[in-house]
Design a protein around this motif. Structure first.
Motif, PDB file in Angstrom:
ATOM      1  N   MET A  15      63.277  45.853  29.558  1.00 38.72           N
ATOM      2  CA  MET A  15      62.331  46.694  29.144  1.00 38.72           C
ATOM      3  C   MET A  15      61.091  45.639  28.876  1.00 38.72           C
ATOM      4  SD  MET A  15      61.111  49.690  28.742  1.00 38.72           S
ATOM      5  CE  MET A  15      62.477  50.848  28.507  1.00 38.72           C
ATOM      6  N   GLY A  16      61.381  44.618  28.486  1.00 41.22           N
ATOM      7  CA  GLY A  16      60.223  43.448  27.973  1.00 41.22           C
ATOM      8  C   GLY A  16      59.803  43.497  26.537  1.00 41.22           C
ATOM      9  N   SER A  17      60.321  44.736  26.127  1.00 44.08           N
ATOM     10  CA  SER A  17      59.909  44.942  24.623  1.00 44.08           C
ATOM     11  C   SER A  17      61.033  45.527  23.809  1.00 44.08           C
ATOM     12  CB  SER A  17      58.374  45.529  24.387  1.00 44.08           C
ATOM     13  OG  SER A  17      58.460  46.705  24.838  1.00 44.08           O
ATOM     14  N   PRO A  18      61.285  45.483  22.607  1.00 41.32           N
ATOM     15  CA  PRO A  18      62.486  46.099  21.870  1.00 41.32           C
ATOM     16  C   PRO A  18      62.186  47.774  22.055  1.00 41.32           C
ATOM     17  CG  PRO A  18      61.233  45.029  20.221  1.00 41.32           C
ATOM     18  CD  PRO A  18      60.693  44.513  21.628  1.00 41.32           C
ATOM     19  N   LYS A  19      62.967  48.439  22.615  1.00 47.72           N
ATOM     20  CA  LYS A  19      63.208  49.901  22.763  1.00 47.72           C
ATOM     21  C   LYS A  19      63.025  50.526  21.420  1.00 47.72           C
ATOM     22  CE  LYS A  19      66.096  49.974  27.046  1.00 47.72           C
ATOM     23  NZ  LYS A  19      67.225  50.648  27.735  1.00 47.72           N
ATOM     24  N   GLN A  20      63.715  50.063  20.380  1.00 48.31           N
ATOM     25  CA  GLN A  20      63.657  50.822  19.229  1.00 48.31           C
ATOM     26  C   GLN A  20      62.392  51.039  18.609  1.00 48.31           C
ATOM     27  OE1 GLN A  20      65.097  47.876  20.303  1.00 48.31           O
ATOM     28  NE2 GLN A  20      66.096  46.783  18.505  1.00 48.31           N
ATOM     29  N   LEU A  21      61.516  50.241  18.997  1.00 50.31           N
ATOM     30  CA  LEU A  21      60.261  50.082  18.368  1.00 50.31           C
ATOM     31  C   LEU A  21      59.153  50.959  19.326  1.00 50.31           C
ATOM     32  CD1 LEU A  21      59.964  46.801  16.879  1.00 50.31           C
ATOM     33  CD2 LEU A  21      60.181  49.221  15.722  1.00 50.31           C
ATOM     34  N   LEU A  22      59.495  51.295  20.702  1.00 44.72           N
ATOM     35  CA  LEU A  22      58.568  52.095  21.636  1.00 44.72           C
ATOM     36  C   LEU A  22      58.534  53.206  20.829  1.00 44.72           C
ATOM     37  CD1 LEU A  22      60.314  51.059  24.938  1.00 44.72           C
ATOM     38  CD2 LEU A  22      58.297  49.953  23.764  1.00 44.72           C
ATOM     39  N   LYS A  23      57.200  53.870  20.985  1.00 44.11           N
ATOM     40  CA  LYS A  23      56.900  55.140  20.714  1.00 44.11           C
ATOM     41  C   LYS A  23      56.576  56.352  21.797  1.00 44.11           C
ATOM     42  CE  LYS A  23      54.221  53.938  16.486  1.00 44.11           C
ATOM     43  NZ  LYS A  23      52.974  53.747  15.899  1.00 44.11           N
ATOM     44  N   LEU A  24      57.074  57.517  21.319  1.00 43.07           N
ATOM     45  CA  LEU A  24      56.894  58.534  22.175  1.00 43.07           C
ATOM     46  C   LEU A  24      56.079  59.616  20.927  1.00 43.07           C
ATOM     47  CD1 LEU A  24      59.986  59.517  24.061  1.00 43.07           C
ATOM     48  CD2 LEU A  24      57.866  58.513  25.031  1.00 43.07           C
ATOM     49  N   GLY A  25      54.945  59.859  21.494  1.00 36.42           N
ATOM     50  CA  GLY A  25      54.064  60.561  20.556  1.00 36.42           C
ATOM     51  C   GLY A  25      53.770  59.387  19.553  1.00 36.42           C
ATOM     52  N   ASP A  26      54.027  59.938  18.266  1.00 36.84           N
ATOM     53  CA  ASP A  26      53.575  58.905  17.031  1.00 36.84           C
ATOM     54  C   ASP A  26      54.923  58.351  16.427  1.00 36.84           C
ATOM     55  OD1 ASP A  26      54.491  61.088  16.029  1.00 36.84           O
ATOM     56  OD2 ASP A  26      52.859  61.424  14.591  1.00 36.84           O
ATOM     57  N   LYS A  27      55.962  58.478  17.256  1.00 38.86           N
ATOM     58  CA  LYS A  27      57.313  58.000  16.414  1.00 38.86           C
ATOM     59  C   LYS A  27      57.915  56.908  17.387  1.00 38.86           C
ATOM     60  CE  LYS A  27      58.119  62.227  13.830  1.00 38.86           C
ATOM     61  NZ  LYS A  27      59.187  63.282  13.421  1.00 38.86           N
ATOM     62  N   PRO A  28      58.286  55.791  16.685  1.00 35.81           N
ATOM     63  CA  PRO A  28      59.164  54.850  17.603  1.00 35.81           C
ATOM     64  C   PRO A  28      60.562  55.542  17.846  1.00 35.81           C
ATOM     65  CG  PRO A  28      58.534  53.850  15.342  1.00 35.81           C
ATOM     66  CD  PRO A  28      58.074  55.314  15.519  1.00 35.81           C
ATOM     67  N   LEU A  29      61.327  55.104  18.770  1.00 38.44           N
ATOM     68  CA  LEU A  29      62.358  55.881  19.181  1.00 38.44           C
ATOM     69  C   LEU A  29      63.569  55.654  18.244  1.00 38.44           C
ATOM     70  CD1 LEU A  29      62.891  54.541  23.091  1.00 38.44           C
ATOM     71  CD2 LEU A  29      61.914  56.541  22.427  1.00 38.44           C
ATOM     72  N   TYR A  51      67.815  42.480  16.296  1.00 38.44           N
ATOM     73  CA  TYR A  51      66.530  41.912  16.888  1.00 38.44           C
ATOM     74  C   TYR A  51      65.422  42.609  16.226  1.00 38.44           C
ATOM     75  CZ  TYR A  51      63.292  40.229  19.957  1.00 38.44           C
ATOM     76  OH  TYR A  51      62.110  39.883  20.801  1.00 38.44           O
ATOM     77  N   LYS A  52      64.249  42.110  15.679  1.00 36.22           N
ATOM     78  CA  LYS A  52      63.259  42.616  15.048  1.00 36.22           C
ATOM     79  C   LYS A  52      63.727  43.341  13.529  1.00 36.22           C
ATOM     80  CE  LYS A  52      59.821  41.314  17.952  1.00 36.22           C
ATOM     81  NZ  LYS A  52      58.784  40.493  17.729  1.00 36.22           N
ATOM     82  N   GLU A  53      64.611  42.948  13.100  1.00 40.88           N
ATOM     83  CA  GLU A  53      65.360  43.671  11.808  1.00 40.88           C
ATOM     84  C   GLU A  53      64.479  44.228  11.006  1.00 40.88           C
ATOM     85  OE1 GLU A  53      66.813  44.797   8.394  1.00 40.88           O
ATOM     86  OE2 GLU A  53      66.128  42.711   8.734  1.00 40.88           O
ATOM     87  N   ASN A  54      63.436  43.523  10.388  1.00 39.75           N
ATOM     88  CA  ASN A  54      62.543  43.758   9.353  1.00 39.75           C
ATOM     89  C   ASN A  54      61.772  45.056   9.996  1.00 39.75           C
ATOM     90  OD1 ASN A  54      63.298  41.924   7.666  1.00 39.75           O
ATOM     91  ND2 ASN A  54      61.968  40.519   8.238  1.00 39.75           N
ATOM     92  N   GLN A  55      61.062  44.996  11.196  1.00 35.17           N
ATOM     93  CA  GLN A  55      60.286  46.147  11.780  1.00 35.17           C
ATOM     94  C   GLN A  55      61.115  47.299  11.939  1.00 35.17           C
ATOM     95  OE1 GLN A  55      58.580  42.808  14.646  1.00 35.17           O
ATOM     96  NE2 GLN A  55      57.417  44.435  14.881  1.00 35.17           N
ATOM     97  N   VAL A  56      62.352  47.250  12.493  1.00 38.05           N
ATOM     98  CA  VAL A  56      63.124  48.485  12.818  1.00 38.05           C
ATOM     99  C   VAL A  56      63.607  48.955  11.354  1.00 38.05           C
ATOM    100  CG1 VAL A  56      65.452  48.934  13.591  1.00 38.05           C
ATOM    101  CG2 VAL A  56      63.931  47.388  14.882  1.00 38.05           C
ATOM    102  N   SER A  57      63.919  48.142  10.395  1.00 37.86           N
ATOM    103  CA  SER A  57      64.360  48.950   9.305  1.00 37.86           C
ATOM    104  C   SER A  57      63.311  49.461   8.340  1.00 37.86           C
ATOM    105  CB  SER A  57      65.077  47.806   8.335  1.00 37.86           C
ATOM    106  OG  SER A  57      66.126  47.501   8.544  1.00 37.86           O
ATOM    107  N   ALA A  58      62.011  49.001   8.427  1.00 40.76           N
ATOM    108  CA  ALA A  58      60.622  49.471   7.738  1.00 40.76           C
ATOM    109  C   ALA A  58      60.328  50.896   8.491  1.00 40.76           C
ATOM    110  CB  ALA A  58      59.437  48.647   8.126  1.00 40.76           C
ATOM    111  N   VAL A  59      60.755  50.986   9.642  1.00 42.41           N
ATOM    112  CA  VAL A  59      60.514  52.422  10.357  1.00 42.41           C
ATOM    113  C   VAL A  59      61.473  53.576   9.598  1.00 42.41           C
ATOM    114  CG1 VAL A  59      60.354  53.797  12.492  1.00 42.41           C
ATOM    115  CG2 VAL A  59      59.556  51.487  12.646  1.00 42.41           C
ATOM    116  N   ILE A  60      62.476  53.208   9.343  1.00 41.57           N
ATOM    117  CA  ILE A  60      63.607  54.182   8.863  1.00 41.57           C
ATOM    118  C   ILE A  60      63.934  54.069   7.476  1.00 41.57           C
ATOM    119  CG2 ILE A  60      64.514  54.692  11.156  1.00 41.57           C
ATOM    120  CD1 ILE A  60      66.752  52.934  10.363  1.00 41.57           C
ATOM    121  N   LYS A  61      62.951  53.299   6.485  1.00 46.31           N
ATOM    122  CA  LYS A  61      63.645  52.886   5.266  1.00 46.31           C
ATOM    123  C   LYS A  61      63.634  54.141   4.235  1.00 46.31           C
ATOM    124  CE  LYS A  61      58.988  51.471   3.967  1.00 46.31           C
ATOM    125  NZ  LYS A  61      57.859  50.633   3.292  1.00 46.31           N
ATOM    126  N   ASP A  62      62.738  55.092   4.624  1.00 47.08           N
ATOM    127  CA  ASP A  62      62.647  56.435   3.851  1.00 47.08           C
ATOM    128  C   ASP A  62      63.597  57.593   4.357  1.00 47.08           C
ATOM    129  OD1 ASP A  62      61.342  56.771   6.248  1.00 47.08           O
ATOM    130  OD2 ASP A  62      60.464  58.457   5.457  1.00 47.08           O
TER     131      ASP A  62
END
Length: 199
Positions: A15-29, A51-62
């Motif tokens: 994909m060239g960038s982490p799929k988990q952080l790609l957005k559809l609408g206003d939300k990451p996958l 990979y990108k653990e801090n960024q991924v965790s931040a998206v779902i921390k709540d």
């Protein structure tokens, strides 16, 4: 207890960038997939990051999920699944496995898989759409020891292959079971959608 493991540790090289952080609408996958699982009858959710653990965790921390870090994520999806299985609650009866690039799998489809598993009490159950095996796959906890030994980038395929005819299937009409965001072209074509639906 029915648990879920969401695999969100990979580097998404194609994909060239982490799929988990790609957005559809206003939300990451990762957020979309996790919310879909939360809306189902699953009792416990583990999200495996790397990979990108801090960024991924931040998206779902709540969200009410447990995060598991896979330090060996570079070695492939099998290590992430193994890490998730090792951290399942001991009273888990069965668990479903989700990929972060399948945001169209709804709670309705997830609940169908769970209900069918409870009827059959098999080792592994997989939905089929248009003759093609899909996701999510649900595994009996009896397979946990085998799945904890996984390595490489084939995910659960070696275990499913070894089980052979003991893997059971059931037909669904939901295209989401066999759809994933596998290339930049597919992702670009989806970004313009107003709602997450394939039907």
């Amino acid at each position: 207890m029915i648990s879920a493991i969401i695999l969100a540790a990979g580097m998404s090289v194609r994909m060239g960038s982490p799929k988990q952080l790609l957005k559809l609408g206003d939300k990451p996958l990762i957020r979309i997939v996790t919310e879909n699982v939360l809306a189902s009858s699953v009792d416990e959710i583990l999200v495996v990051t790397g990979y990108k653990e801090n960024q991924v965790s931040a998206v779902i921390k709540d969200l009410p999920v447990k995060t598991v870090i896979n330090p060996c994520y570079e070695q492939g999806q099998g290590t992430s699944l193994a890490a998730g299985v090792k951290n399942l609650p001991v009273d888990t009866e069965a668990f479903l496995v989700f990929m972060v690039d399948q945001p169209f799998i709804t709670s309705l489809l997830i609940n169908k898989v769970i209900e069918e598993f409870k009827k059959r009490r098999c080792l592994a159950l997989r939905p089929v759409c248009n003759g093609q095996p899909g996701h999510p796959v649900i595994f009996s906890y009896d397979l946990s020891a085998q799945l904890q030994q996984l390595a490489g980038d084939e995910g659960a395929r070696p275990v499913l292959k070894k089980l052979g005819s003991r893997v059971e299937y059931f037909t669904v009409q939901d295209q989401a079971a066999i759809f994933d965001i596998d290339t930049p072209e597919i992702y670009e074509s989806l970004k313009s959608l107003n709602k997450l639906t394939l039907n």
